[in-house]
Design a protein around this motif. Sequence first.
Motif, PDB file in Angstrom:
ATOM      1  N   ALA A 106       0.803  -1.065   0.129  1.00 28.16           N
ATOM      2  CA  ALA A 106      -0.088   0.003   0.006  1.00 28.16           C
ATOM      3  C   ALA A 106       0.893   1.162  -0.043  1.00 28.16           C
ATOM      4  N   THR A 107       1.922   1.226   0.860  1.00 25.75           N
ATOM      5  CA  THR A 107       2.710   2.411   1.066  1.00 25.75           C
ATOM      6  C   THR A 107       3.632   2.706  -0.530  1.00 25.75           C
ATOM      7  N   LYS A 108       3.870   1.558  -1.176  1.00 23.59           N
ATOM      8  CA  LYS A 108       4.537   1.626  -2.720  1.00 23.59           C
ATOM      9  C   LYS A 108       3.481   2.498  -3.540  1.00 23.59           C
ATOM     10  N   LYS A 109       2.294   2.229  -3.401  1.00 27.23           N
ATOM     11  CA  LYS A 109       1.379   2.745  -4.302  1.00 27.23           C
ATOM     12  C   LYS A 109       0.988   4.058  -3.822  1.00 27.23           C
ATOM     13  N   ASP A 110       0.883   4.411  -2.305  1.00 25.84           N
ATOM     14  CA  ASP A 110       0.947   5.731  -1.973  1.00 25.84           C
ATOM     15  C   ASP A 110       1.940   6.184  -0.966  1.00 25.84           C
ATOM     16  N   PRO A 111       3.202   6.503  -1.451  1.00 20.24           N
ATOM     17  CA  PRO A 111       4.108   6.823  -0.481  1.00 20.24           C
ATOM     18  C   PRO A 111       4.267   8.011   0.378  1.00 20.24           C
ATOM     19  N   GLN A 112       3.403   8.948   0.047  1.00 17.99           N
ATOM     20  CA  GLN A 112       3.167  10.056   0.569  1.00 17.99           C
ATOM     21  C   GLN A 112       1.999   9.943   1.951  1.00 17.99           C
ATOM     22  N   ASN A 113       1.518   8.779   2.109  1.00 23.05           N
ATOM     23  CA  ASN A 113       0.584   8.651   3.204  1.00 23.05           C
ATOM     24  C   ASN A 113       0.971   8.321   4.661  1.00 23.05           C
ATOM     25  N   GLU A 114       0.684   9.454   5.230  1.00 20.66           N
ATOM     26  CA  GLU A 114       1.461   9.111   6.721  1.00 20.66           C
ATOM     27  C   GLU A 114       0.840   8.119   7.515  1.00 20.66           C
ATOM     28  N   GLU A 115      -0.439   7.942   7.482  1.00 24.98           N
ATOM     29  CA  GLU A 115      -1.122   6.809   8.095  1.00 24.98           C
ATOM     30  C   GLU A 115      -0.771   5.435   7.684  1.00 24.98           C
ATOM     31  N   LEU A 116      -0.802   5.293   6.476  1.00 28.83           N
ATOM     32  CA  LEU A 116      -0.086   3.923   5.911  1.00 28.83           C
ATOM     33  C   LEU A 116       1.385   3.650   6.556  1.00 28.83           C
ATOM     34  N   LEU A 117       2.067   4.851   6.439  1.00 34.22           N
ATOM     35  CA  LEU A 117       3.426   4.666   6.935  1.00 34.22           C
ATOM     36  C   LEU A 117       3.313   4.168   8.206  1.00 34.22           C
ATOM     37  N   SER A 118       2.625   5.025   9.173  1.00 36.28           N
ATOM     38  CA  SER A 118       2.347   4.539  10.595  1.00 36.28           C
ATOM     39  C   SER A 118       2.078   3.213  10.680  1.00 36.28           C
ATOM     40  N   HIS A 119       0.908   2.790  10.069  1.00 38.82           N
ATOM     41  CA  HIS A 119       0.395   1.214  10.021  1.00 38.82           C
ATOM     42  C   HIS A 119       1.576   0.383   9.863  1.00 38.82           C
ATOM     43  N   LEU A 120       2.355   0.605   8.837  1.00 43.62           N
ATOM     44  CA  LEU A 120       3.318  -0.218   8.330  1.00 43.62           C
ATOM     45  C   LEU A 120       4.605  -0.252   9.729  1.00 43.62           C
ATOM     46  N   PHE A 121       4.848   0.812  10.123  1.00 47.92           N
ATOM     47  CA  PHE A 121       5.745   0.621  11.386  1.00 47.92           C
ATOM     48  C   PHE A 121       5.420  -0.220  12.245  1.00 47.92           C
ATOM     49  N   MET A 122       3.980   0.242  12.638  1.00 48.22           N
ATOM     50  CA  MET A 122       3.514  -0.567  13.866  1.00 48.22           C
ATOM     51  C   MET A 122       3.261  -2.439  13.441  1.00 48.22           C
ATOM     52  N   SER A 123       3.356  -2.698  12.099  1.00 47.76           N
ATOM     53  CA  SER A 123       3.209  -3.942  11.736  1.00 47.76           C
ATOM     54  C   SER A 123       4.742  -4.299  12.046  1.00 47.76           C
ATOM     55  N   HIS A 124       5.684  -3.705  11.554  1.00 47.40           N
ATOM     56  CA  HIS A 124       7.059  -4.288  11.825  1.00 47.40           C
ATOM     57  C   HIS A 124       7.409  -4.296  13.649  1.00 47.40           C
ATOM     58  N   VAL A 125       7.036  -3.379  14.295  1.00 47.68           N
ATOM     59  CA  VAL A 125       7.006  -3.670  15.494  1.00 47.68           C
ATOM     60  C   VAL A 125       6.458  -4.843  16.028  1.00 47.68           C
ATOM     61  N   ARG A 126       5.318  -5.215  15.605  1.00 49.81           N
ATOM     62  CA  ARG A 126       4.504  -6.401  16.034  1.00 49.81           C
ATOM     63  C   ARG A 126       5.531  -7.732  15.685  1.00 49.81           C
ATOM     64  N   ASN A 127       6.161  -7.400  14.355  1.00 53.13           N
ATOM     65  CA  ASN A 127       6.998  -8.537  13.936  1.00 53.13           C
ATOM     66  C   ASN A 127       8.323  -8.619  14.396  1.00 53.13           C
ATOM     67  N   GLY A 128       8.697  -7.514  15.173  1.00 51.26           N
ATOM     68  CA  GLY A 128       9.963  -7.505  15.809  1.00 51.26           C
ATOM     69  C   GLY A 128      11.180  -7.430  14.871  1.00 51.26           C
ATOM     70  N   ASP A 129      10.951  -6.694  13.489  1.00 49.44           N
ATOM     71  CA  ASP A 129      11.799  -6.429  12.401  1.00 49.44           C
ATOM     72  C   ASP A 129      12.407  -5.219  12.700  1.00 49.44           C
ATOM     73  N   TYR A 130      13.383  -4.974  13.486  1.00 48.59           N
ATOM     74  CA  TYR A 130      14.076  -3.634  13.791  1.00 48.59           C
ATOM     75  C   TYR A 130      14.582  -2.824  12.618  1.00 48.59           C
ATOM     76  N   LYS A 131      15.047  -3.499  11.852  1.00 44.97           N
ATOM     77  CA  LYS A 131      15.764  -2.885  10.402  1.00 44.97           C
ATOM     78  C   LYS A 131      14.640  -2.040   9.739  1.00 44.97           C
ATOM     79  N   LYS A 132      13.646  -2.896   9.472  1.00 47.21           N
ATOM     80  CA  LYS A 132      12.443  -2.199   8.685  1.00 47.21           C
ATOM     81  C   LYS A 132      11.665  -1.252   9.598  1.00 47.21           C
ATOM     82  N   GLN A 133      11.786  -1.448  10.999  1.00 44.32           N
ATOM     83  CA  GLN A 133      11.156  -0.313  11.749  1.00 44.32           C
ATOM     84  C   GLN A 133      11.958   1.034  11.616  1.00 44.32           C
ATOM     85  N   GLN A 134      13.194   0.968  11.650  1.00 42.91           N
ATOM     86  CA  GLN A 134      14.245   2.100  11.370  1.00 42.91           C
ATOM     87  C   GLN A 134      13.847   2.781  10.098  1.00 42.91           C
TER      88      GLN A 134
END
Length: 149
Positions: A106-134
């Motif tokens: 979704a963020t590849k389609k809409d890279p300027q969407n703050e909400e999508l990026l925020s949800h992406l960040f939280m999904s990386h938090v749930r997965n414990g993927d620190y590099k992608k979180q950063q």
Amino acid sequence: MAARSHVDTAVNERRLRPIYDCLDNGNNKKALQEADKLLKKQRDFLCAKALKALALVRLGRNEESFNVVQEVHAEDPTDDPTLQAMTICYRELHKLELIADAYERATKKDPQNEELLSHLFMSHVRNGDYKKQQQTAMALYKLKPKNPY
């Protein structure tokens, strides 16, 4: 154009309301029927498909649900209601890595969407993927230089 999309959103919300009500009340069989009824009228309504998948999960039909949600996933939705329904579905199917994938697409389609990026960040938090979180946090900060990011 903006007024038109607002009208479309309101109409879609009205059409989805019975499905949401049934899911909220635990009447998953009725939610499935309502979703099927709506999908007969609008075959490509992604949010209705995602809600159908959620109803199927809650009815214990996990394999069928996974197939339906994968169809939606393949379409790369960017609208919040569809992504939220997919997130709940994947969470109940214990497929947390697919939540991150859905938001990445979704963020590849809409890279300027703050909400999508925020949800992406939280999904990386749930997965414990620190590099992608950063990486996601940096993308968020570049987009909106706010203190939390």
